[in-house]
Every structure is written in C-alpha cells, then in structure tokens.
Design a protein around this motif. Structure first.
Motif, PDB file in Angstrom:
ATOM      1  N   ALA A 149       0.834  -1.210   0.000  1.00  0.00           N
ATOM      2  CA  ALA A 149       0.000   0.000   0.000  1.00  0.00           C
ATOM      3  C   ALA A 149       0.869   1.261   0.000  1.00  0.00           C
ATOM      4  CB  ALA A 149      -0.923  -0.004   1.219  1.00  0.00           C
ATOM      5  N   TYR A 150       1.931   1.240   0.783  1.00  0.00           N
ATOM      6  CA  TYR A 150       2.832   2.400   0.848  1.00  0.00           C
ATOM      7  C   TYR A 150       3.481   2.666  -0.507  1.00  0.00           C
ATOM      8  CZ  TYR A 150       6.779   5.339   2.104  1.00  0.00           C
ATOM      9  OH  TYR A 150       7.702   6.360   2.154  1.00  0.00           O
ATOM     10  N   LEU A 151       3.971   1.611  -1.137  1.00  0.00           N
ATOM     11  CA  LEU A 151       4.680   1.785  -2.403  1.00  0.00           C
ATOM     12  C   LEU A 151       3.763   2.179  -3.556  1.00  0.00           C
ATOM     13  CD1 LEU A 151       7.296  -1.072  -2.131  1.00  0.00           C
ATOM     14  CD2 LEU A 151       7.700   1.391  -2.008  1.00  0.00           C
ATOM     15  N   SER A 152       2.454   1.990  -3.387  1.00  0.00           N
ATOM     16  CA  SER A 152       1.502   2.432  -4.421  1.00  0.00           C
ATOM     17  C   SER A 152       0.764   3.699  -3.989  1.00  0.00           C
ATOM     18  CB  SER A 152       0.510   1.310  -4.757  1.00  0.00           C
ATOM     19  OG  SER A 152      -0.247   0.963  -3.621  1.00  0.00           O
ATOM     20  N   TRP A 153       1.304   4.375  -2.992  1.00  0.00           N
ATOM     21  CA  TRP A 153       0.750   5.632  -2.487  1.00  0.00           C
ATOM     22  C   TRP A 153      -0.671   5.473  -1.947  1.00  0.00           C
ATOM     23  CZ3 TRP A 153       4.325   9.463  -2.331  1.00  0.00           C
ATOM     24  CH2 TRP A 153       5.427   9.358  -3.161  1.00  0.00           C
ATOM     25  N   GLU A 154      -1.003   4.288  -1.400  1.00  0.00           N
ATOM     26  CA  GLU A 154      -2.356   4.031  -0.908  1.00  0.00           C
ATOM     27  C   GLU A 154      -2.385   3.738   0.586  1.00  0.00           C
ATOM     28  OE1 GLU A 154      -4.684   1.869  -4.373  1.00  0.00           O
ATOM     29  OE2 GLU A 154      -2.707   0.944  -4.053  1.00  0.00           O
ATOM     30  N   GLU A 155      -1.332   4.079   1.283  1.00  0.00           N
ATOM     31  CA  GLU A 155      -1.246   3.750   2.710  1.00  0.00           C
ATOM     32  C   GLU A 155      -2.283   4.460   3.575  1.00  0.00           C
ATOM     33  OE1 GLU A 155       1.669   7.224   2.237  1.00  0.00           O
ATOM     34  OE2 GLU A 155       1.018   5.522   1.027  1.00  0.00           O
ATOM     35  N   LYS A 156      -2.893   5.512   3.076  1.00  0.00           N
ATOM     36  CA  LYS A 156      -3.934   6.200   3.852  1.00  0.00           C
ATOM     37  C   LYS A 156      -5.280   5.490   3.768  1.00  0.00           C
ATOM     38  CE  LYS A 156      -1.775  10.698   3.734  1.00  0.00           C
ATOM     39  NZ  LYS A 156      -1.815  12.072   3.288  1.00  0.00           N
ATOM     40  N   THR A 157      -5.429   4.587   2.792  1.00  0.00           N
ATOM     41  CA  THR A 157      -6.715   3.908   2.629  1.00  0.00           C
ATOM     42  C   THR A 157      -6.650   2.399   2.791  1.00  0.00           C
ATOM     43  OG1 THR A 157      -6.412   3.780   0.226  1.00  0.00           O
ATOM     44  CG2 THR A 157      -7.640   5.682   1.090  1.00  0.00           C
ATOM     45  N   LYS A 158      -5.453   1.806   2.692  1.00  0.00           N
ATOM     46  CA  LYS A 158      -5.365   0.353   2.837  1.00  0.00           C
ATOM     47  C   LYS A 158      -3.979  -0.080   3.301  1.00  0.00           C
ATOM     48  CE  LYS A 158      -4.569  -0.562  -2.090  1.00  0.00           C
ATOM     49  NZ  LYS A 158      -5.108  -1.257  -3.257  1.00  0.00           N
TER      50      LYS A 158
ATOM     51  N   PRO B 202      -9.235   2.444  11.798  1.00  0.00           N
ATOM     52  CA  PRO B 202     -10.451   3.204  11.500  1.00  0.00           C
ATOM     53  C   PRO B 202     -10.247   4.109  10.292  1.00  0.00           C
ATOM     54  CG  PRO B 202      -9.993   3.268  13.852  1.00  0.00           C
ATOM     55  CD  PRO B 202      -8.789   2.648  13.182  1.00  0.00           C
ATOM     56  N   GLY B 203     -11.235   4.135   9.408  1.00  0.00           N
ATOM     57  CA  GLY B 203     -11.193   5.003   8.242  1.00  0.00           C
ATOM     58  C   GLY B 203     -10.596   4.357   7.007  1.00  0.00           C
ATOM     59  N   LYS B 204     -10.043   3.154   7.137  1.00  0.00           N
ATOM     60  CA  LYS B 204      -9.473   2.475   5.975  1.00  0.00           C
ATOM     61  C   LYS B 204     -10.513   1.533   5.368  1.00  0.00           C
ATOM     62  CE  LYS B 204      -4.644   3.080   6.948  1.00  0.00           C
ATOM     63  NZ  LYS B 204      -3.324   2.445   6.922  1.00  0.00           N
ATOM     64  N   LEU B 205     -10.200   0.937   4.230  1.00  0.00           N
ATOM     65  CA  LEU B 205     -11.162   0.172   3.448  1.00  0.00           C
ATOM     66  C   LEU B 205     -11.704  -1.092   4.101  1.00  0.00           C
ATOM     67  CD1 LEU B 205      -9.580   0.458  -0.102  1.00  0.00           C
ATOM     68  CD2 LEU B 205     -11.630   1.597   0.754  1.00  0.00           C
ATOM     69  N   ALA B 206     -11.032  -1.636   5.059  1.00  0.00           N
ATOM     70  CA  ALA B 206     -11.456  -2.878   5.717  1.00  0.00           C
ATOM     71  C   ALA B 206     -11.482  -4.045   4.737  1.00  0.00           C
ATOM     72  CB  ALA B 206     -12.792  -2.713   6.439  1.00  0.00           C
ATOM     73  N   ASP B 207     -10.461  -4.104   3.865  1.00  0.00           N
ATOM     74  CA  ASP B 207     -10.253  -5.266   3.012  1.00  0.00           C
ATOM     75  C   ASP B 207      -9.378  -6.224   3.809  1.00  0.00           C
ATOM     76  OD1 ASP B 207     -11.543  -3.803   1.075  1.00  0.00           O
ATOM     77  OD2 ASP B 207      -9.757  -3.453  -0.145  1.00  0.00           O
ATOM     78  N   MET B 208      -9.891  -7.411   4.116  1.00  0.00           N
ATOM     79  CA  MET B 208      -9.116  -8.336   4.941  1.00  0.00           C
ATOM     80  C   MET B 208      -9.635  -9.750   4.786  1.00  0.00           C
ATOM     81  SD  MET B 208     -10.526  -7.254   8.664  1.00  0.00           S
ATOM     82  CE  MET B 208     -12.123  -6.503   8.708  1.00  0.00           C
ATOM     83  N   ILE B 209      -8.812 -10.681   5.260  1.00  0.00           N
ATOM     84  CA  ILE B 209      -9.197 -12.083   5.257  1.00  0.00           C
ATOM     85  C   ILE B 209      -9.199 -12.596   6.691  1.00  0.00           C
ATOM     86  CG2 ILE B 209      -8.383 -12.570   2.923  1.00  0.00           C
ATOM     87  CD1 ILE B 209      -5.856 -13.801   4.178  1.00  0.00           C
ATOM     88  N   VAL B 210      -9.960 -13.664   6.917  1.00  0.00           N
ATOM     89  CA  VAL B 210      -9.980 -14.360   8.198  1.00  0.00           C
ATOM     90  C   VAL B 210      -9.431 -15.759   7.929  1.00  0.00           C
ATOM     91  CG1 VAL B 210     -11.418 -15.257  10.066  1.00  0.00           C
ATOM     92  CG2 VAL B 210     -11.965 -13.041   9.016  1.00  0.00           C
ATOM     93  N   LEU B 211      -8.446 -16.135   8.722  1.00  0.00           N
ATOM     94  CA  LEU B 211      -7.787 -17.430   8.558  1.00  0.00           C
ATOM     95  C   LEU B 211      -8.142 -18.359   9.709  1.00  0.00           C
ATOM     96  CD1 LEU B 211      -4.231 -16.089   7.632  1.00  0.00           C
ATOM     97  CD2 LEU B 211      -6.034 -16.851   6.069  1.00  0.00           C
ATOM     98  N   PRO B 212      -8.102 -19.674   9.482  1.00  0.00           N
ATOM     99  CA  PRO B 212      -8.375 -20.620  10.565  1.00  0.00           C
ATOM    100  C   PRO B 212      -7.124 -20.915  11.404  1.00  0.00           C
ATOM    101  CG  PRO B 212      -8.106 -21.814   8.527  1.00  0.00           C
ATOM    102  CD  PRO B 212      -8.019 -20.344   8.190  1.00  0.00           C
ATOM    103  N   PHE B 213      -6.076 -20.130  11.203  1.00  0.00           N
ATOM    104  CA  PHE B 213      -4.826 -20.307  11.935  1.00  0.00           C
ATOM    105  C   PHE B 213      -4.187 -18.938  12.131  1.00  0.00           C
ATOM    106  CE2 PHE B 213      -3.986 -20.671   7.424  1.00  0.00           C
ATOM    107  CZ  PHE B 213      -2.891 -19.843   7.227  1.00  0.00           C
TER     108      PHE B 213
END
Length: 104
Positions: free
Chosen positions: A51-60, A65-76
């Motif tokens: 995200a930092y290297l694509s200039w998107e660190e403020k949103t992902k 709080p305030g970021k896109l909330a793109d995430m995964i849930v893992l069973p481990f």
C-alpha cells in the motif's frame, strides 16, 4: 521498502509467505537460507508495504479506523502456525470494504 505480491504468478500468497520464511522451493530444498525473513516482515511486505509503495497507505494496507477494511480471516494464526500450515492455508472469510464477499 520492499513489497511482495501474487498478481503476476499463478500461486497464492501463502506460497510466497512460506518461501519467504523457509526459503524452501517446491522440491523442499532450501535455497539461500540466509535470505529467510521473519514472518512479521513477510506479512508486512504483502500488506502495508504494498500500500505504501503504491501511495495508498492512507486507505489500505493496515486495519485501522477510516481504511477500506479489506481483509481475510484465517483458521490459523500466521504468526505462530507451522510453515506447512501456512503453505496449505485456506481463507475462511474475505471482506472487501468491510462487507463479507466470501465465506468457506
């Protein structure tokens, strides 16, 4: 900064994470053991650093709080699971923009 990605390869990020922390190839042979990195760094390279290297660190890239909330849930826990568990890993849930888009 360095970032990892899986967009250009026909493998999922678990394979890249496994290779980064173990330096093992498909045959199981270790290549460049001295180049293995801590799993925390490898995870950061797949998330915040990209995200930092694509200039998107403020949103992902991190869960805040305030970021896109793109995430995964893992069973481990990727911080403590065996490398083999990571390699065979599957995603339980995927959220995009805070909305559930996949559930196994």
């Amino acid at each position: 900064f360095m970032a990892f990605g899986s967009d250009n390869l026909p493998v999922n990020p678990f394979v890249g994470l496994y290779a980064a922390i173990t330096r093992k190839g498909p045959s199981g042979q270790v290549h460049g053991a001295e180049e293995a990195i801590p799993r925390e760094d490898a995870i950061r390279m797949y998330t915040a650093n990209g995200a930092y290297l694509s200039w998107e660190e403020k949103t992902k890239g991190t869960i805040e709080p305030g970021k896109l909330a793109d995430m995964i849930v893992l069973p481990f826990d990727p911080l403590t699971a065996s490398p083999e568990t990571i390699l065979a890993g599957q995603v339980d849930m995927t959220f995009l923009g805070g909305k559930l888009v996949f559930q196994r």
